[in-house]
Design an enzyme around this catalytic site. Structure first.
Site, PDB file in Angstrom:
ATOM      1  N   CYS A   1      -6.168  13.118  12.879  1.00 23.34           N
ATOM      2  CA  CYS A   1      -4.771  13.502  13.038  1.00 23.34           C
ATOM      3  C   CYS A   1      -4.447  14.769  12.255  1.00 23.34           C
ATOM      4  CB  CYS A   1      -3.846  12.371  12.603  1.00 23.34           C
ATOM      5  SG  CYS A   1      -4.047  11.877  10.883  1.00 23.34           S
TER       6      CYS A   1
ATOM      7  N   HIS B   1     -17.210  23.550   2.098  1.00 24.13           N
ATOM      8  CA  HIS B   1     -16.052  23.031   2.824  1.00 24.13           C
ATOM      9  C   HIS B   1     -16.301  21.604   3.293  1.00 24.13           C
ATOM     10  CE1 HIS B   1     -12.521  22.977   5.410  1.00 24.13           C
ATOM     11  NE2 HIS B   1     -13.293  22.512   6.374  1.00 24.13           N
TER      12      HIS B   1
ATOM     13  N   PRO C   1      -9.397   8.269   0.972  1.00 22.93           N
ATOM     14  CA  PRO C   1     -10.748   7.833   1.317  1.00 22.93           C
ATOM     15  C   PRO C   1     -11.060   7.787   2.804  1.00 22.93           C
ATOM     16  CG  PRO C   1      -9.396   5.934   0.778  1.00 22.93           C
ATOM     17  CD  PRO C   1      -8.531   7.150   0.552  1.00 22.93           C
TER      18      PRO C   1
ATOM     19  N   ALA D   1      -4.955  -0.477  16.323  1.00 25.07           N
ATOM     20  CA  ALA D   1      -5.637  -1.484  15.497  1.00 25.07           C
ATOM     21  C   ALA D   1      -6.833  -0.880  14.773  1.00 25.07           C
ATOM     22  CB  ALA D   1      -6.088  -2.656  16.373  1.00 25.07           C
ATOM     23  N   GLY D   2      -6.771   0.430  14.527  1.00 23.76           N
ATOM     24  CA  GLY D   2      -7.864   1.109  13.832  1.00 23.76           C
ATOM     25  C   GLY D   2      -7.752   0.986  12.319  1.00 23.76           C
TER      26      GLY D   2
END
Length: 429
Positions: free
Chosen positions: A50, A97, A113, A188-189
Site C-alpha cells: 500500500c 535501500h 515489522p 483477512a490478510g
C-alpha cells in the site's frame, strides 16, 4: 553485474498515483515476463504494497529509462506521470535501500515489522516465477539477515507503532469507549489481523470480518468471537457497525458511496469511522464527503504515526550503522566471488600451458631425447610461458605510469620478502 532499484513510495507519490502503479496478484506472471523482456535484466523481483511499489533488477546494463517506460505502459500511465515521483538506486545504494526497507527504516511507520514479511513474500513470488538467480537470491538472503540483526540488536520494534496501530489510535478520537462499538474489518490478510488485535486490546468486543472467501473471514473472526461474511453481504450489515477498516488486494472499490448513504439513513446521525489502508483504495473517495463519516487513508495516518516514532529515532541510528556493516559485508562477498571467478580462469590458463609443455616433453622422451635435457627444457619452457604475458603487461603499465601494477605484483609474489631474504654480496662470498 549491475543492480538497479526503481520505485515510488509514500514519500514521493500520493495514494492516487500509488494505487495506479500497484501490481495485482492476477497480473504478476504477466508483469515478470514483460519486465525481463523489456529491460533485458537477467533477474527481477517486484515489491508492491500500500505504501510502495519497487522493482529490483540485476543485469549487465543500466536499464532505468527502459524500465520507466515499461512501468508507465504496463499501468496505462504517461511517462511524465511517473518521472517526478520515481526514485532510482544503483549498485551499493540499491543494496542499502533494500536493507533499509526490510528493517522498516524507509516505512511510513519507522521500524514497522510488516514490510519484512512483505519483502519475503516478494522474493518467494519472484522465485516461483523463475525470475531470480544467484545474484538477487544472495542479496535477499543478506538483506533478511541484516534486518533480523536490526530487530534483535536495537529497540526499533519495541513499541506498537504501525499503520494498524495508528488506525485504532485515530478511532479513539471518535469513540471514547470502544467497548460499545462494533467493528467491520474488510479483508483477512496480515494487516487486518494486526488491526483486529489492536481493536481487541482497545476494548472492541463485537467483530464482523468480510472477505472474498468465507473460510478465511470466519477463521479471523473466530479469534475474537466474531462472525465472518463474504464481501457481497457488507451492505446488509453496514448500518450495524461503527468502525470500518479495510485492506484488500481488490483492484476496484469494495464499498461505494450509495451503500454508505443508505446505511447512514438507518443510523440516524451516528458516525462512521473508516480507515482505508488498501492501495488501490477499497472505499470510494466520495464517501468522505458524506456527513457523519470520518474517512481516512494511509496518507492521513501520517501525523499520528510521526508522533509515535520519536521513541524509535535513537534505535534507528543504531540500525543505520548495522545496515552500513551489512552493505559492506555484501559487497565484500561479491568481491570474493569475483576473485574466485578470476582465480578459476587464471588456473585454467596455467593448466593449459602446463599440459602443452608436458605433451611436448613426453614427445621428446618418446623420441629418445636425454631425460635431463627434457626436464630442463620443460622447466624453462613452462617458466617462460607463465611469465611472458604478465611481463608484457607490467612493462606496458609502467610505460603508461600505472605504478600500482608493479606494487600489486610485488604483493602477490611477496617480492619484498624475497629481496630481504637474499644474502648480500659479502655473504655470498
Amino acid at each position: 553485474m549491475a543492480l538497479l532499484t526503481l520505485g515510488i513510495n509514500h514519500r514521493t507519490a500520493p495514494v492516487e498515483i500509488r494505487e495506479r502503479v500497484a501490481f495485482t496478484p492476477e497480473r504478476m506472471a504477466e508483469a515478470f515476463s514483460e519486465l525481463r523482456a523489456a529491460s533485458g535484466a537477467s533477474e527481477a523481483a517486484i515489491l508492491s504494497t500500500c505504501n510502495r511499489t519497487e522493482l529490483y533488477l540485476a543485469g549487465d546494463d543500466d536499464c532505468a529509462p527502459t524500465v520507466l517506460r515499461w512501468l508507465a505502459g504496463f499501468h496505462e500511465l504517461d511517462v511524465a506521470d511517473l518521472e517526478d515521483v520515481l526514485y532510482v538506486h544503483r549498485d551499493s545504494e540499491a543494496v542499502r535501500h533494500m536493507m533499509r526497507v526490510a528493517a522498516g527504516l524507509d516505512s511510513m511507520v519507522l521500524g514497522e515489522p510488516q514490510i519484512f514479511g512483505q519483502l519475503k513474500d516478494a522474493y518467494s513470488l519472484a522465485r516461483e516465477h523463475g525470475a531470480t538467480g544467484s545474484f538477487l537470491s544472495r542479496l535477499f538472503e543478506q538483506t533478511f539477515s541484516v534486518a533480523k540483526r536490526v530487530r534483535t540488536q536495537t529497540a526499533i520494534g519495541e513499541n506498537p507503532v504501525s499503520v494498524a496501530y495508528a488506525s485504532v489510535s485515530m478511532a479513539h478520537h471518535i469513540f471514547a469507549d470502544m467497548s460499545r462499538n462494533k467493528a467491520l474489518l474488510i479483508g483477512a490478510g496480515k494487516t487486518i489481523e494486526l488491526v483486529s488485535r489492536h481493536l481487541a486490546d482497545a476494548g472492541v468486543k463485537d467483530f464482523l470480518v468480510a472477505n472474498r472467501t468465507l473460510e478465511r473471514a470466519q477463521a479471523l473472526a473466530e479469534l475474537h468471537g466474531g462472525k465472518g461474511i463474504v464481501l457481497s453481504e457488507i451492505p446488509d450489515h453496514l448500518a450495524d457497525v461503527d468502525i470500518i477498516i479495510s485492506s484488500t488486494a481488490s483492484p476496484l472499490p469494495i464499498l461505494g458511496k450509495g451503500a454508505v448513504e443508505r446505511a447512514l439513513k438507518k443510523r440516524k446521525h451516528r458516525p462512521f469511522f473508516m480507515v482505508d489502508i488498501a492501495v488501490p483504495r477499497d472505499i470510494e473517495p466520495e464517501v468522505g464527503s458524506l456527513a457523519d463519516v470520518y474517512l481516512y487513508t494511509v496518507d492521513d495516518l501520517r501525523q499520528v504515526i510521526e508522533e509515535n516514532i520519536r521513541s524509535r529515532e535513537g534505535a534507528a541510528r543504531e540500525a543505520e550503522n548495522l545496515i552500513s556493516s551489512g552493505v559492506q559485508e555484501f559487497l565484500d562477498q561479491l568481491r570474493a566471488l569475483d576473485a574466485v571467478s578470476t582465480l578459476k580462469v587464471f588456473r585454467q590458463r596455467a593448466e593449459l600451458l602446463r599440459d602443452a609443455e608436458s605433451e611436448k616433453a613426453l614427445r621428446a622422451l618418446r623420441n629418445g631425447v636425454d631425460p635431463e635435457t627434457v626436464l630442463r627444457s620443460l622447466a624453462r619452457g613452462l617458466t617462460n610461458k607463465l611469465l611472458h604475458q604478465p611481463s608484457v603487461q607490467v612493462r606496458k603499465a609502467m610505460a603508461e605510469g600505472r605504478t600500482e601494477v608493479t606494487e600489486c605484483l610485488r604483493e602477490l609474489y611477496q617480492l619484498d620478502a624475497l629481496e630481504a631474504d637474499e644474502p648480500t654480496t659479502t655473504e655470498k662470498l
